[in-house]
Design a protein around this motif. Structure first.
Motif, PDB file in Angstrom:
ATOM      1  N   ASP A  77       0.693  -1.230  -0.150  1.00 31.70           N
ATOM      2  CA  ASP A  77      -0.125  -0.010   0.007  1.00 31.70           C
ATOM      3  C   ASP A  77       0.917   1.404  -0.025  1.00 31.70           C
ATOM      4  O   ASP A  77       1.407   1.697   1.180  1.00 31.70           O
ATOM      5  N   THR A  78       1.166   1.984  -0.959  1.00 33.48           N
ATOM      6  CA  THR A  78       2.028   2.895  -1.283  1.00 33.48           C
ATOM      7  C   THR A  78       1.540   4.206  -0.852  1.00 33.48           C
ATOM      8  O   THR A  78       2.096   5.236  -0.692  1.00 33.48           O
ATOM      9  N   LEU A  79       0.277   4.038  -0.576  1.00 39.02           N
ATOM     10  CA  LEU A  79      -0.551   5.360   0.134  1.00 39.02           C
ATOM     11  C   LEU A  79      -0.240   5.623   1.511  1.00 39.02           C
ATOM     12  O   LEU A  79      -0.261   6.682   1.896  1.00 39.02           O
ATOM     13  N   GLN A  80       0.293   4.502   2.088  1.00 36.68           N
ATOM     14  CA  GLN A  80       0.413   4.606   3.385  1.00 36.68           C
ATOM     15  C   GLN A  80       1.933   4.524   3.754  1.00 36.68           C
ATOM     16  O   GLN A  80       2.574   4.031   4.673  1.00 36.68           O
ATOM     17  N   LEU A  81       2.850   5.225   2.778  1.00 38.16           N
ATOM     18  CA  LEU A  81       4.176   5.266   3.365  1.00 38.16           C
ATOM     19  C   LEU A  81       4.732   5.856   4.696  1.00 38.16           C
ATOM     20  O   LEU A  81       3.817   6.847   4.978  1.00 38.16           O
ATOM     21  N   THR A 106       6.969   2.958  -9.102  1.00 40.27           N
ATOM     22  CA  THR A 106       5.971   3.510 -10.056  1.00 40.27           C
ATOM     23  C   THR A 106       4.740   3.860  -9.683  1.00 40.27           C
ATOM     24  O   THR A 106       4.114   5.004  -9.807  1.00 40.27           O
ATOM     25  N   ALA A 107       4.319   3.017  -8.688  1.00 39.87           N
ATOM     26  CA  ALA A 107       3.314   3.256  -7.708  1.00 39.87           C
ATOM     27  C   ALA A 107       3.112   4.521  -6.692  1.00 39.87           C
ATOM     28  O   ALA A 107       2.378   5.437  -6.521  1.00 39.87           O
ATOM     29  N   ILE A 108       4.529   4.691  -6.225  1.00 41.64           N
ATOM     30  CA  ILE A 108       4.687   5.781  -5.419  1.00 41.64           C
ATOM     31  C   ILE A 108       4.625   7.165  -6.242  1.00 41.64           C
ATOM     32  O   ILE A 108       4.256   8.057  -5.819  1.00 41.64           O
ATOM     33  N   ALA A 109       5.240   6.881  -7.417  1.00 41.02           N
ATOM     34  CA  ALA A 109       5.386   8.064  -8.271  1.00 41.02           C
ATOM     35  C   ALA A 109       3.919   8.676  -8.516  1.00 41.02           C
ATOM     36  O   ALA A 109       3.461   9.772  -8.799  1.00 41.02           O
ATOM     37  N   ALA A 110       2.825   7.676  -9.034  1.00 40.51           N
ATOM     38  CA  ALA A 110       1.673   7.924  -9.000  1.00 40.51           C
ATOM     39  C   ALA A 110       0.867   8.304  -7.908  1.00 40.51           C
ATOM     40  O   ALA A 110       0.170   9.481  -8.047  1.00 40.51           O
ATOM     41  N   VAL A 111       1.186   8.027  -6.709  1.00 43.07           N
ATOM     42  CA  VAL A 111       0.518   8.672  -5.412  1.00 43.07           C
ATOM     43  C   VAL A 111       1.139  10.105  -5.340  1.00 43.07           C
ATOM     44  O   VAL A 111       0.112  10.910  -4.845  1.00 43.07           O
ATOM     45  N   ILE A 112       2.260  10.497  -5.783  1.00 40.36           N
ATOM     46  CA  ILE A 112       2.807  11.969  -5.528  1.00 40.36           C
ATOM     47  C   ILE A 112       2.661  12.631  -6.867  1.00 40.36           C
ATOM     48  O   ILE A 112       3.190  13.814  -6.839  1.00 40.36           O
TER      49      ILE A 112
END
Length: 114
Positions: A77-81, A106-112
């Protein structure tokens, strides 16, 4: 304690507030090994995979194998870093493949919105 990028560890995430992921659970270390003088690592927590996560750009599916040490199919869950002190790290389970690590980044890049 040596904690490296791409490793999966059991980490005690309590105490938490609200909708934050809680308990002692697996996380993937996402911070660079070269960053920081403090014993803090940026981690992405894992939870059990649910089919309704498929359309979510911030969830990355990990299938258990001998390298990652997971017991069940999981979702990063990259929204919960979260930045956590290494004192919270309980046990190393394994590590993710370079392919999975690229998917997490890639998922972290999408979140930010990078």
């Amino acid at each position: 304690m040596k904690v490296n990028r791409g490793e999966i560890w059991l980490v005690n995430l309590d105490p938490t507030i609200g909708a934050e992921i809680r308990k002692t659970r697996p996380v993937v270390v996402v911070s660079s090994n070269a960053i920081g003088a403090l014993p803090i690592r940026l981690v992405a927590p894992l939870s059990e995979w649910k089919d309704y996560f498929v359309p979510n750009s911030w969830h990355v599916k990990i299938v258990p194998d001998s390298a990652n040490g997971l017991a069940k199919t999981s979702a990063v869950d990259t929204l919960q870093l979260r930045g956590v002190d290494t004192q919270r790290f309980v046990q190393k389970l394994g590590s993710v493949s370079p392919t999975v690590m690229r998917a997490i980044i890639t998922a972290i890049a999408a979140v930010i919105e990078y």
